[in-house]
Motif scaffolding. Structure first.
Motif, PDB file in Angstrom:
ATOM      1  N   ASP A 610       0.837  -1.209   0.000  1.00 31.17           N
ATOM      2  CA  ASP A 610       0.000   0.000   0.000  1.00 31.17           C
ATOM      3  C   ASP A 610       0.869   1.256   0.000  1.00 31.17           C
ATOM      4  OD1 ASP A 610      -2.515  -1.203  -0.083  1.00 31.17           O
ATOM      5  OD2 ASP A 610      -2.539  -1.504   2.078  1.00 31.17           O
ATOM      6  N   THR A 654      -0.384   3.949   2.716  1.00 31.96           N
ATOM      7  CA  THR A 654      -1.740   3.825   3.242  1.00 31.96           C
ATOM      8  C   THR A 654      -1.756   2.800   4.368  1.00 31.96           C
ATOM      9  OG1 THR A 654      -2.698   4.380   1.101  1.00 31.96           O
ATOM     10  CG2 THR A 654      -4.137   3.275   2.670  1.00 31.96           C
ATOM     11  N   LEU A 656      -4.329   0.853   7.207  1.00 25.96           N
ATOM     12  CA  LEU A 656      -5.709   0.533   7.611  1.00 25.96           C
ATOM     13  C   LEU A 656      -6.736   1.162   6.666  1.00 25.96           C
ATOM     14  CD1 LEU A 656      -5.315   1.016  11.474  1.00 25.96           C
ATOM     15  CD2 LEU A 656      -5.178  -1.122  10.169  1.00 25.96           C
ATOM     16  N   GLN A 657      -6.422   1.203   5.398  1.00 28.31           N
ATOM     17  CA  GLN A 657      -7.296   1.646   4.320  1.00 28.31           C
ATOM     18  C   GLN A 657      -7.601   3.149   4.342  1.00 28.31           C
ATOM     19  OE1 GLN A 657     -10.772  -0.922   4.508  1.00 28.31           O
ATOM     20  NE2 GLN A 657      -9.849  -2.346   3.055  1.00 28.31           N
ATOM     21  N   ASN A 658      -7.884   3.724   5.502  1.00 32.30           N
ATOM     22  CA  ASN A 658      -8.367   5.098   5.562  1.00 32.30           C
ATOM     23  C   ASN A 658      -7.311   6.122   5.963  1.00 32.30           C
ATOM     24  OD1 ASN A 658     -10.965   4.274   4.875  1.00 32.30           O
ATOM     25  ND2 ASN A 658     -11.525   3.910   7.005  1.00 32.30           N
ATOM     26  N   ARG A 660      -3.526   7.755   5.355  1.00 28.15           N
ATOM     27  CA  ARG A 660      -2.469   7.855   4.352  1.00 28.15           C
ATOM     28  C   ARG A 660      -1.399   8.811   4.860  1.00 28.15           C
ATOM     29  NH1 ARG A 660      -1.771   6.873  -1.186  1.00 28.15           N
ATOM     30  NH2 ARG A 660      -0.668   8.475  -2.372  1.00 28.15           N
TER      31      ARG A 660
END
Length: 693
Positions: A610, A654, A656-658, A660
């Motif tokens: 990510d 990124t 935990l997805q949310n 950045r």
């Protein structure tokens, strides 16, 4: 500080070695079918068009690129595009130079409506944040056939975000060198017929100083706020309403000397309403109302807090417009519009409080007679209360020779109306003693100065000012080709020429009794800019993408070329040496133009981590700012600003997805030029956090 070649080599070796090792990490194969959508552009035709099929030289900067490079202001992004560069003006603002044309010839739009506030011809792009931008559309070449004045060289349209379905948004903050903080929040909600969006940004900096030998900073400390709101409501499937508002404010220290200090403040707002209706598969229309005000105030105080000087600038633009689109078939479309610009300006040192009235009408025909050929014909008529009416035609075509190669070309008329300053200025410098009069102010103010005993000699008779000052106008020609030899490789070539007539310049019209002069504006010069642009985009793999661009530019004054060709111009290598004759090849061209400019960008993704990283470089060759040998022209024996390169690096992760995280270094090798370049501060190190929800 110059560039160290060993440092560059070590950095690139490290960077690309890391990329090479990362290739060895196995990446899970994505078996999901991906549909690649064509990029859509609006500004070039005022309708939705696929960028790849457009017969005009145009470019899109995507939201993805803006986010990955972690830029702060619009100028940061534009500087990395081929043929564009921001140029600082005397007031500290940054205007955009496009195809060698000054910033006053490029129209800046936000969501299709114009920004105002050109106090000295320059619209400062550094006041525009990029935090809520969806894409930036750049259209090169004369575009007055759709947009009227100020689009002589091209159009830059900033398209802001629309909310996605449900409740969503993001909050971000970037902290960097020079105590620079950029914090913003973008929140949206969309459900059924209603969509609303709000964006807030705070940007502040302690400024910087490139020359510590004087009391003033190169850029004084400042802070700004931007608030942007949007509302979309669908009354029915065929009728919708769009309403937006934007407010910008900036406060900055104003230091002229150790004794004279004060503040400057900018307040800008605009409101935009658009009601659209679709009558049938063939007919649709829009009613649009736009109003905007730009207000700038500044003052200087003496050490005892008494007022030394103050000035104000208050501009208002109101514009209603109705637009219609007719599609008689799938192969053709008409778009036309009627509108009215009402513009006023109140400003210190003006002979009047002027008001411009400009009704206008435009029509464009977009036709595809075959699958290979696209033709666009358009024209606009502008009637103006203070100068001659303007008729602005344009034609463009694109022909697809094969699946891999297409050629295109366009020719258009562009114009730039005389601004309020050039018509109504009434300024006398209290220290030096010279006077500048706007063209329309001369016929009344010069006799007044004579009656007061201020004028020793009148050099230009008043009868020369009985006719109107003409708009600057240009014929812009762009010829190019799109070549895609491989699915992963895209090449674009554009050859351009802009012939500008009636260029507005200053001249001395009278001598004052104090030994100084009276200046005004007049139509005199014929200049041209010509050259070529090359862009290349190469997708090495799904992880690695490369792009590069180059511009070759010649920008010259035709009268100067003739004078050099006739052997009328002389120069001295030193003040004490003998003068010698110059030839045509010794004429370099217009000031502040570089013969060569280029850029290169490398974007790399590590989806399994990510993580993404990029490095971008821009290059500008030498250019001249002043005539240093006393012959009033820029020639090869003048002093030049050396060419330079700027490298920027960014890496983003990124979590935990949310969440950045971003880190980067702008101006990696710390280049500065304390003598000539005020808008390059040196090395900037920053960190950024972005939270999506």
């Amino acid at each position: 500080m110059g560039l160290n070649k060993n440092n560059i080599a070590i950095f690139f070796l490290t960077f690309f070695t890391a990329l090479g090792f990362s290739q060895e990490i196995p990446t899970p194969q994505d078996t999901t079918k991906v549909e690649h959508l064509e990029e859509v552009i609006i500004s070039a035709t005022r309708t939705h068009r696929q960028l790849s099929s457009l017969p005009l030289p145009a470019h899109l900067v995507s939201k993805k690129e803006i986010q990955r490079v972690n830029s702060l202001r619009l100028g940061d992004i534009l500087n990395e595009q081929t043929g564009l560069i921001t140029v600082p003006d005397f007031g500290g603002g940054e205007g955009i130079q496009l195809q060698g044309l000054d910033s006053q010839y490029t129209l800046i739009l936000i969501d299709g409506v114009p920004l105002i506030g050109r106090s000295a011809g320059t619209l400062d792009v550094s006041r525009i944040t990029v935090g809520n931008i969806k894409q930036i559309e750049i259209v090169k070449g004369a575009s007055s056939s759709l947009y009227g004045s100020e689009a002589l060289g091209g159009v830059i349209n900033i398209i802001t975000e629309h909310p996605k379905y449900g409740f969503n948004g993001n909050i971000y903050s970037r902290i960097g060198t020079f105590e620079t903080y950029d914090t913003g929040a973008n929140i949206g909600y969309k459900k059924n017929k209603l969509a609303v969006n709000a964006f807030l940004n705070n940007f502040r900096s302690d400024g910087y100083d490139l020359n510590e030998s004087d009391i003033t900073n190169t850029v004084e400390a400042y802070k700004s706020y931007t608030l942007n709101t949007k509302l979309d409501y669908d009354f029915t499937e065929n009728t919708s309403l769009f309403v937006s508002g934007r407010y910008y404010t900036q406060q900055q220290d104003y230091v002229a000397s150790e004794e004279l200090k004060g503040e400057s403040e900018i307040d800008e707002w605009n409101t935009h309403l658009k009601l659209s209706h679709t009558y049938s598969d063939k007919w649709s229309s829009y009613f649009e109302f736009y109003a905007t005000r730009y207000k700038a105030d500044e003052f200087l105080n003496n050490p005892d807090a008494s007022r030394f000087s103050e000035s104000d600038f208050n501009q208002l633009l109101v514009r209603p417009e109705i637009r219609g689109i007719y599609n008689p078939s799938k192969k053709s479309a008409f778009i036309g519009g009627l509108g009215w610009n009402v513009e006023t300006l109140t400003r210190t040192d003006f002979a009047a409080s002027p008001k411009f009235n400009t009704p206008y009408a435009y029509l464009q025909y977009d036709y595809n007679p075959t699958d290979k050929l696209n033709v666009i014909l358009g024209a606009r008529f502008d009637s103006h209360s203070e100068y001659d009416s303007q008729f602005s035609p344009k034609a463009a075509l694109r022909y697809k020779l094969s699946e891999k190669l297409a050629v295109k070309g366009s020719v258009g008329y562009g114009f730039k109306a005389p601004d309020f300053r050039q018509l109504y200025f009434d300024f006398s410098n209290a220290t030096v003693g010279y006077t500048i009069l706007g063209y329309n102010a001369v016929i009344t103010k010069l006799p007044e100065m004579q009656a007061e005993g201020q004028i020793a000699n009148v050099l230009v008779p008043l009868t020369d000012f009985e006719n109107d000052l003409n708009p600057e106008n240009s014929i812009g020609i762009n010829i190019g080709a799109d070549y895609n030899p491989l699915s992963s490789l895209k090449l674009n070539l554009n050859v351009f020429r802009n012939n500008i007539d009636d260029l507005i310049d200053t001249r001395v019209i009278a001598n004052k009794t104090n030994g100084q002069n009276v200046f005004t504006y007049y139509n005199v010069h014929e200049v041209y800019t010509q050259g070529l642009e090359i862009n290349a985009h190469y997708k090495v793999s799904n992880q690695l993408k490369l792009s590069a661009g180059y511009q070759l530019l010649y920008a010259k004054d035709k009268a100067a070329e003739k004078a050099f060709d006739n052997g009328e111009i002389y120069a001295r290598k030193t003040p004490s040496s003998s003068a010698f004759q110059l030839g045509k090849s010794d004429y370099f061209g217009l000031y502040n133009r570089s013969r060569h400019m280029g850029n290169i960008k490398v974007f790399y993704d590590l989806p399994q981590w990510d993580l993404d990283a990029n490095i971008r470089g821009t290059y500008r060759s030498k250019y001249g700012l002043y005539d240093t040998n006393g012959n009033d022209y820029l020639d090869t024996y003048d002093d030049f600003v050396d060419g330079y390169a700027i490298w920027d690096f960014a890496i983003n992760k990124t979590i935990l997805q949310n969440y950045r995280l971003g880190f980067g270094i702008d101006n990696l090798f710390g280049f500065t030029d304390t003598q000539n370049i005020s808008n390059i501060a040196g090395r900037i190190i920053y960190g950024k956090l972005n939270i999506h929800f």
